[in-house]
Scaffold this active site. Sequence first.
Site, PDB file in Angstrom:
ATOM      1  N   ARG A 144       0.829  -1.213   0.000  1.00 56.61           N
ATOM      2  CA  ARG A 144       0.000   0.000   0.000  1.00 56.61           C
ATOM      3  C   ARG A 144       0.864   1.264   0.000  1.00 56.61           C
ATOM      4  NH1 ARG A 144      -5.498  -1.507   2.167  1.00 56.61           N
ATOM      5  NH2 ARG A 144      -5.958   0.682   2.446  1.00 56.61           N
ATOM      6  N   TYR A 147       0.877   4.282  -2.560  1.00 56.00           N
ATOM      7  CA  TYR A 147      -0.236   5.225  -2.402  1.00 56.00           C
ATOM      8  C   TYR A 147      -0.051   6.055  -1.128  1.00 56.00           C
ATOM      9  CZ  TYR A 147      -5.117   6.834  -2.166  1.00 56.00           C
ATOM     10  OH  TYR A 147      -6.267   7.601  -2.110  1.00 56.00           O
ATOM     11  N   GLU A 149       2.565   6.542   0.973  1.00 57.02           N
ATOM     12  CA  GLU A 149       3.751   7.398   1.061  1.00 57.02           C
ATOM     13  C   GLU A 149       3.754   8.453  -0.048  1.00 57.02           C
ATOM     14  OE1 GLU A 149       5.254   7.474   3.674  1.00 57.02           O
ATOM     15  OE2 GLU A 149       6.097   5.584   4.370  1.00 57.02           O
ATOM     16  N   ASN A 176     -12.868   7.147   3.425  1.00 57.59           N
ATOM     17  CA  ASN A 176     -13.599   6.332   2.435  1.00 57.59           C
ATOM     18  C   ASN A 176     -14.913   6.992   2.003  1.00 57.59           C
ATOM     19  OD1 ASN A 176     -11.843   4.607   4.127  1.00 57.59           O
ATOM     20  ND2 ASN A 176     -12.520   3.009   2.731  1.00 57.59           N
ATOM     21  N   SER A 191     -18.419  -0.742  -3.748  1.00 54.66           N
ATOM     22  CA  SER A 191     -18.785  -1.143  -5.112  1.00 54.66           C
ATOM     23  C   SER A 191     -18.751  -2.667  -5.237  1.00 54.66           C
ATOM     24  CB  SER A 191     -17.864  -0.475  -6.134  1.00 54.66           C
ATOM     25  OG  SER A 191     -16.523  -0.516  -5.716  1.00 54.66           O
ATOM     26  N   ASN A 192     -17.736  -3.309  -4.670  1.00 58.36           N
ATOM     27  CA  ASN A 192     -17.672  -4.774  -4.733  1.00 58.36           C
ATOM     28  C   ASN A 192     -18.934  -5.418  -4.157  1.00 58.36           C
ATOM     29  OD1 ASN A 192     -15.254  -5.275  -5.940  1.00 58.36           O
ATOM     30  ND2 ASN A 192     -14.357  -6.390  -4.225  1.00 58.36           N
ATOM     31  N   ASP A 275      -3.715  -4.217   5.755  1.00 59.85           N
ATOM     32  CA  ASP A 275      -5.090  -3.697   5.735  1.00 59.85           C
ATOM     33  C   ASP A 275      -5.375  -3.016   7.090  1.00 59.85           C
ATOM     34  OD1 ASP A 275      -7.639  -4.584   3.802  1.00 59.85           O
ATOM     35  OD2 ASP A 275      -8.220  -3.976   5.818  1.00 59.85           O
ATOM     36  N   ARG A 277      -6.865  -1.810  10.512  1.00 58.94           N
ATOM     37  CA  ARG A 277      -7.881  -2.476  11.329  1.00 58.94           C
ATOM     38  C   ARG A 277      -9.059  -1.564  11.641  1.00 58.94           C
ATOM     39  NH1 ARG A 277      -4.728  -3.136  15.986  1.00 58.94           N
ATOM     40  NH2 ARG A 277      -3.435  -1.787  14.732  1.00 58.94           N
ATOM     41  N   GLN A 278      -8.797  -0.273  11.695  1.00 60.59           N
ATOM     42  CA  GLN A 278      -9.879   0.638  12.092  1.00 60.59           C
ATOM     43  C   GLN A 278      -9.648   1.997  11.451  1.00 60.59           C
ATOM     44  OE1 GLN A 278      -9.625   0.964  16.352  1.00 60.59           O
ATOM     45  NE2 GLN A 278      -7.504   1.644  16.348  1.00 60.59           N
TER      46      GLN A 278
END
Length: 318
Positions: A144, A147, A149, A176, A191-192, A275, A277-278
């Site tokens: 990730r 994006y 950095e 988001n 979207s998914n 990913d 967590r929060q």
Amino acid sequence: MHLNRRIMITGGCGFLGSHLCDRLTAQGHDVLCVDNCFTGTKRNIHHLLDRPNFEFIRHDVTFPLYVEVNEIYNMACPASPIHYQFDPVQTTKTSVHGAINMLGLAKRVKAKILQASTSEVYGDPEVHPQPESYWGRVNPIGIRSCYDEGKRCAETLFFDYYRQHKLRIKVARIFNTYGPRMHPNDGRVVSNFIVQALKGQPITIYGEGQQTRSFCYVDDLVEGLIRLMNSPDELTGPVNLGNPGEFTILELAQKVIALTGSKSKIIYTELPQDDPRQRKPDISLAKKALQWQPSVALDAGLTKTIEYFDQLLKELGE
Ligand code: NAD
Ligand code: UDP
């Protein structure tokens, strides 16, 4: 403030950029949309092309651009993990070289410039909710990082141009955001899940679905961006823009199933590396300085987004 301004929107064919194009064109400004159509599409701005106050240029922001404008919204950058990880070197270039080019342009023509930064600058945060004063916890070498950095470096450039060249800057940290015109295959969770539910396919939860996100409807977000651009010069940001309502990914899946009436089953797959967590924005600053807060609740926003994807899938014959 000029009443009718010449406003450039980089990434204007994308999800957020095209909604900004709509709003600013409707307000009567001369809008210049600049995009290389990597993740965005001309379909998103098609309805604006015959407006006399709207213009589109196909251009990659990693190359210099010479135009005359009063304001720049720098939105160009692939935003979903699938898209920004497709060509990570180009992602970093878009954030960093793109920022240098757009800041150079702003300096030359004395334009005010707003950067679409991101909650990703907080990485996988230990501080919850995240205030602007939190410096974040970002892996510099993970998948990730191109994006996260890239966006962090862009913020650095904005503040160095501000200190060194007295540029008028605005930095928005966007959490988001979802709504009509998201790319149906960009892999983002809203979207998914909606596309999977509408097609009756399994809903793919990564990990156990206990990670949280805060989802902001696009109209609220665009309002926040415009308020920030129009705020007094002293307000440089960074300013968090997002909806503080916090939901687990499992709760989101259940909501989408309920609102679509889908028979889709939930399946659990591997959690991607790093990913977070929060995530939940502390929006005290935006409330105080911009008198802004989101007004669209998740169920209402999802309903509008489901209507959009339902129509789109019918048009695409899927
Ligand atoms: P999007 O992918 O729909 O839009 C990005 C646009 O930038 C696309 O039209 C793409 O073609 C264009 N683009 C990409 N690279 C370019 C380049 N080198 N030159 C010119 N154009 C280029 O994504 P979005 O969700 O609309 O995001 C817009 C901006 O907001 C991005 O900078 C993103 O990082 C930021 N942001 C979005 C969210 C979100 O939840 N949507 C959250 C945080 C930050
Ligand atoms: N996610 C998921 N299933 C999907 C797509 C995403 O469980 O089909 C999860 C993902 O792992 C993350 C969250 O949803 O925890 C939000 O993902 P997204 O890519 O939308 O945004 P980001 O991780 O950049 O906030």
